[in-house]
Write an enzyme that holds these catalytic residues in place. Structure first.
Site, PDB file in Angstrom:
ATOM      1  CD  GLN A 102      26.116  25.316  88.967  1.00  0.00           C
ATOM      2  OE1 GLN A 102      27.230  25.462  88.441  1.00  0.00           O
ATOM      3  NE2 GLN A 102      25.670  24.116  89.347  1.00  0.00           N
ATOM      4  CG  ASP A 144      32.252  13.121 102.202  1.00  0.00           C
ATOM      5  OD1 ASP A 144      32.218  14.309 101.898  1.00  0.00           O
ATOM      6  OD2 ASP A 144      31.822  12.216 101.458  1.00  0.00           O
ATOM      7  CG  ASP A 159      30.194  11.207  90.313  1.00  0.00           C
ATOM      8  OD1 ASP A 159      31.151  11.932  89.953  1.00  0.00           O
ATOM      9  OD2 ASP A 159      29.285  11.627  91.006  1.00  0.00           O
ATOM     10  CD  GLN A 160      32.321  15.074  86.572  1.00  0.00           C
ATOM     11  OE1 GLN A 160      32.844  15.298  85.480  1.00  0.00           O
ATOM     12  NE2 GLN A 160      32.887  15.449  87.703  1.00  0.00           N
ATOM     13  CG  HIS A 194      30.946  18.902  85.597  1.00  0.00           C
ATOM     14  ND1 HIS A 194      29.876  19.597  86.133  1.00  0.00           N
ATOM     15  CD2 HIS A 194      31.742  18.612  86.651  1.00  0.00           C
ATOM     16  CE1 HIS A 194      30.030  19.748  87.424  1.00  0.00           C
ATOM     17  NE2 HIS A 194      31.138  19.138  87.775  1.00  0.00           N
ATOM     18  CB  ALA A 250      29.149  31.886  88.063  1.00  0.00           C
ATOM     19  CD1 TRP A 265      24.283  13.798  93.976  1.00  0.00           C
ATOM     20  CD2 TRP A 265      23.911  13.109  91.884  1.00  0.00           C
ATOM     21  NE1 TRP A 265      23.045  13.174  93.949  1.00  0.00           N
ATOM     22  CE2 TRP A 265      22.798  12.743  92.666  1.00  0.00           C
ATOM     23  CE3 TRP A 265      23.903  12.783  90.512  1.00  0.00           C
ATOM     24  CZ2 TRP A 265      21.682  12.084  92.150  1.00  0.00           C
ATOM     25  CZ3 TRP A 265      22.795  12.125  90.000  1.00  0.00           C
ATOM     26  CH2 TRP A 265      21.699  11.770  90.809  1.00  0.00           C
ATOM     27  CG  HIS A 294      32.027  15.887  98.726  1.00  0.00           C
ATOM     28  ND1 HIS A 294      31.924  14.564  99.051  1.00  0.00           N
ATOM     29  CD2 HIS A 294      32.279  15.911  97.400  1.00  0.00           C
ATOM     30  CE1 HIS A 294      32.086  13.810  97.973  1.00  0.00           C
ATOM     31  NE2 HIS A 294      32.319  14.614  96.954  1.00  0.00           N
ATOM     32  CD  GLU A 323      23.579  23.358  92.736  1.00  0.00           C
ATOM     33  OE1 GLU A 323      24.172  23.146  93.808  1.00  0.00           O
ATOM     34  OE2 GLU A 323      24.121  23.956  91.793  1.00  0.00           O
TER      35      GLU A 323
HETATM   36  C1  LIG Z   1      29.596  15.318  94.390  1.00  0.00           C
HETATM   37  C2  LIG Z   1      30.805  15.404  93.491  1.00  0.00           C
HETATM   38  O1  LIG Z   1      31.271  16.744  93.455  1.00  0.00           O
HETATM   39  C3  LIG Z   1      32.449  16.974  92.693  1.00  0.00           C
HETATM   40  O2  LIG Z   1      32.345  18.369  92.619  1.00  0.00           O
HETATM   41  P1  LIG Z   1      32.164  19.444  91.454  1.00  0.00           P
HETATM   42  O3  LIG Z   1      32.469  20.773  92.034  1.00  0.00           O
HETATM   43  O4  LIG Z   1      32.930  19.004  90.285  1.00  0.00           O
HETATM   44  O5  LIG Z   1      30.638  19.391  90.952  1.00  0.00           O
HETATM   45  P2  LIG Z   1      29.253  19.539  91.639  1.00  0.00           P
HETATM   46  O6  LIG Z   1      28.919  18.295  92.369  1.00  0.00           O
HETATM   47  O7  LIG Z   1      28.347  19.954  90.553  1.00  0.00           O
HETATM   48  O8  LIG Z   1      29.380  20.728  92.712  1.00  0.00           O
HETATM   49  C4  LIG Z   1      29.681  22.038  92.304  1.00  0.00           C
HETATM   50  C5  LIG Z   1      29.007  23.004  93.268  1.00  0.00           C
HETATM   51  O9  LIG Z   1      29.661  24.270  93.175  1.00  0.00           O
HETATM   52  C6  LIG Z   1      28.744  25.277  92.794  1.00  0.00           C
HETATM   53  N1  LIG Z   1      29.412  26.200  91.851  1.00  0.00           N
HETATM   54  C7  LIG Z   1      30.383  25.742  90.999  1.00  0.00           C
HETATM   55  C8  LIG Z   1      31.024  26.648  90.159  1.00  0.00           C
HETATM   56  C9  LIG Z   1      30.691  28.029  90.218  1.00  0.00           C
HETATM   57  O10 LIG Z   1      31.221  28.881  89.500  1.00  0.00           O
HETATM   58  N2  LIG Z   1      29.709  28.418  91.085  1.00  0.00           N
HETATM   59  C10 LIG Z   1      29.068  27.536  91.914  1.00  0.00           C
HETATM   60  O11 LIG Z   1      28.193  27.921  92.682  1.00  0.00           O
HETATM   61  C11 LIG Z   1      27.564  24.557  92.143  1.00  0.00           C
HETATM   62  O12 LIG Z   1      26.354  25.279  92.333  1.00  0.00           O
HETATM   63  C12 LIG Z   1      27.543  23.217  92.902  1.00  0.00           C
HETATM   64  O13 LIG Z   1      26.776  23.341  94.075  1.00  0.00           O
HETATM   65  C13 LIG Z   1      32.585  16.151  91.396  1.00  0.00           C
HETATM   66  O14 LIG Z   1      32.018  16.838  90.332  1.00  0.00           O
HETATM   67  C14 LIG Z   1      31.816  14.853  91.375  1.00  0.00           C
HETATM   68  O15 LIG Z   1      31.608  14.401  90.042  1.00  0.00           O
HETATM   69  C15 LIG Z   1      30.497  15.050  92.054  1.00  0.00           C
HETATM   70  O16 LIG Z   1      29.669  13.937  91.962  1.00  0.00           O
END
Ligand SMILES: C[C@@H]1O[C@H](OP(=O)(O)OP(=O)(O)OC[C@H]2O[C@@H](n3ccc(=O)[nH]c3=O)[C@H](O)[C@@H]2O)[C@H](O)[C@H](O)[C@H]1O
Length: 476
Positions: A327, A119, A366-367, A342, A325, A345, A20, A350
């Site tokens: 990502q 939010d 929501d996944q 997973h 990592a 969002w 978020h 991305e």
């Molecule tokens: C809105 C809501 O966000 C939540 O967060 P969550 O962290 O699980 O997943 P992402 O939304 O993919 O957000 C994850 C964010 O962390 C970044 N990342 C993650 C792991 C890593 O090793 N390195 C990275 O850069 C990734 O690039 C992305 O930007 C819930 O899932 C929900 O289902 C989703 O709709």
């Protein structure tokens, strides 16, 4: 002190999650190009995690403001984020944020922003803003398809109202209860939407979710305004992150490698780890797998969690990454040909942005709905679980091979490339319309409230002219 005279000033207040706070930061950076000054308020640990994504140029108009959240024995300051938080503490974190309401109110009195963007879990934020005559607008970081299902389920419109064309499978419904049943997650979101003035901002774009954006607007009786994907640019700030992973990818063939990651706040069960490990091995594909554990599990030895001899057998074609990592950087690497995700969002956005087809393994929240959308729009395929909700290594391997090296994978790749192009085209236009919405909201507020004095309206018009001027200047 504002570095840009007359700029419109926004206080942003994201939920305490990495998925978020990142979109809020990207929105703030985009609005900065349109002459807005933004203050992002969050816990110190959250602000620290995104500080590397704020360049010195951005920081002229994007400021971080610490929100002091009361620490408790079970929730020390480094737990004031969902990133790595032991899952059983999620409700505690929501209640801890509620306890920061007085600090938030003081922040508003000190900063006196023109507008608040909040939010989906803090319905008291618009109440505090309104009590100080500051307009407040909600910014939803999830998708419109998922939003249409949840809003339909919670608002229960009159019978005969069209049902959203997105659904949960039987075994997924029981996991819905997780959504803060003891902190009334649904009630929080509904009140955040109801209290939003004029419009609701949502992190998506029309080419992907147009029908759902219109469905939610009709259902909640407020216009949903898409802000675009808000995907963080792979810029100089990330250049040095994970160089060893990038060098490893450099030695792999184009589109030969799967990137597997499950977000910042979901931690795989023992059975999920086993089935995904065997699935990756059986697929025969190269892979990078981010396998993280929550903070309470620090002393874990990764090989103890993986199948016997797994690391040795995949040596050279597979890597398991335990730390955070880069990502975005990995997804933009030419050797990555599939994203085992997973379907959080931000990850879905991305994947589309980098034009990488998705192998969807949704977990909760929501996944599952995001995964249905990925398959329905045609830029990925879901790994279907058993009726009991269990993953199967054979199914994981089958879908991986089908998407990454199979014939039908070419159709998915073409579709995600199309979407990626549209996403980039629409992105800038959507931020311009968001900027306009914010300014119109301000004008309406001043006209309706006791601030419609000649002087105040004149000042506001100067600010808006400056902003529009700033937008034009930026775009020329
Ligand atoms: C809105 C809501 O966000 C939540 O967060 P969550 O962290 O699980 O997943 P992402 O939304 O993919 O957000 C994850 C964010 O962390 C970044 N990342 C993650 C792991 C890593 O090793 N390195 C990275 O850069 C990734 O690039 C992305 O930007 C819930 O899932 C929900 O289902 C989703 O709709």
């Amino acid at each position: 002190m504002d570095t840009r005279k007359g700029s419109i000033r926004i206080l942003m207040f994201p939920w305490l999650a990495h998925g978020h706070i990142s979109p809020f930061l990207e929105l703030a950076k985009s609005l900065a190009k349109r002459n807005f000054v933004t203050y992002i308020c969050s816990s110190p640990v959250n602000l620290n995690s995104i500080s590397k994504n704020l360049s010195s140029k951005d920081s002229i108009s994007v400021k971080f403001v610490e929100l002091q959240i009361p620490a408790t024995p079970e929730l020390p300051p480094h737990y004031h984020t969902t990133n790595g938080l032991p899952p059983h503490l999620m409700s505690n974190l929501k209640r801890a944020l509620d306890m920061a309401r007085p600090a938030f109110s003081t922040l508003l009195q000190t900063l006196k922003p023109d507008l608040v963007l909040y939010d989906f879990l803090q319905p008291w934020a618009p109440e505090e803003a309104e009590s100080q005559n500051i307009p407040a607008m909600v910014f939803l970081c999830a998708g419109a398809a998922a939003g249409s299902f949840f809003m339909y389920d919670w608002l229960k419109p009159r019978s005969g109202y069209p049902f959203p064309a997105i659904y949960f499978r039987e075994h997924e419904l029981c996991r819905l209860v997780e959504f803060g049943s003891d902190t009334n997650g649904a009630g929080r979101v509904l009140n955040c939407v109801k209290r939003s003035c004029d419009v609701v901002l949502i992190k998506t774009f029309r080419e992907l979710e147009g029908q759902y954006i219109d469905f939610v607007s009709d259902l909640i009786g407020k216009r949903c305004v898409p802000v675009g994907p808000l995907v963080q640019e792979v810029g100089c700030d990330m250049e040095n992150e994970g160089n060893d992973i990038i060098e490893w990818l450099d030695r792999k063939d184009r589109r030969s490698t799967v990137f597997a990651s499950f977000g910042s706040e979901y931690f795989l069960s023992a059975n999920e780890i086993k089935e995904i490990a065997h699935g990756l091995e059986l697929s025969g594909l190269n892979f990078i797998w981010v396998l993280r554990f929550h903070r309470g599990d620090e002393k874990i030895k990764i090989e103890e969690k993986l199948p016997e001899g797994f690391l040795e057998r995949v040596e050279g074609r597979g890597r398991v990454v335990e730390e955070w990592a880069p990502q975005r950087r990995i997804l933009s690497h030419p050797s990555v040909g599939g994203f085992l995700s997973h379907c959080g969002w931000s990850s879905v956005m991305e994947g589309v942005y980098s034009a990488v087809p998705i192998i969807a393994v949704p977990m909760h929240l929501d996944q599952p709905l995001n995964a249905r959308l990925v398959a329905a729009v045609g830029f990925g395929e879901e790994v279907v679980r058993s009726r009991e909700g269990n993953l199967d290594r054979g199914e994981v391997a089958r879908v991986l091979k089908k998407v990454v090296v199979g014939k039908s994978g070419e159709g998915l790749r073409r579709r995600v490339e199309e979407l990626s192009e549209k996403m980039r085209e629409e992105g800038e236009k959507e931020i311009d319309s968001v900027a306009e919405e914010l300014m119109v909201t301000l004008v309406r507020r001043r006209e309706r409230s006791n601030l419609k004095s000649e002087n105040s309206m004149k000042k506001l018009n100067v600010m808006i002219t400056e902003n529009r001027g700033g937008m034009l200047a930026e775009n020329t």
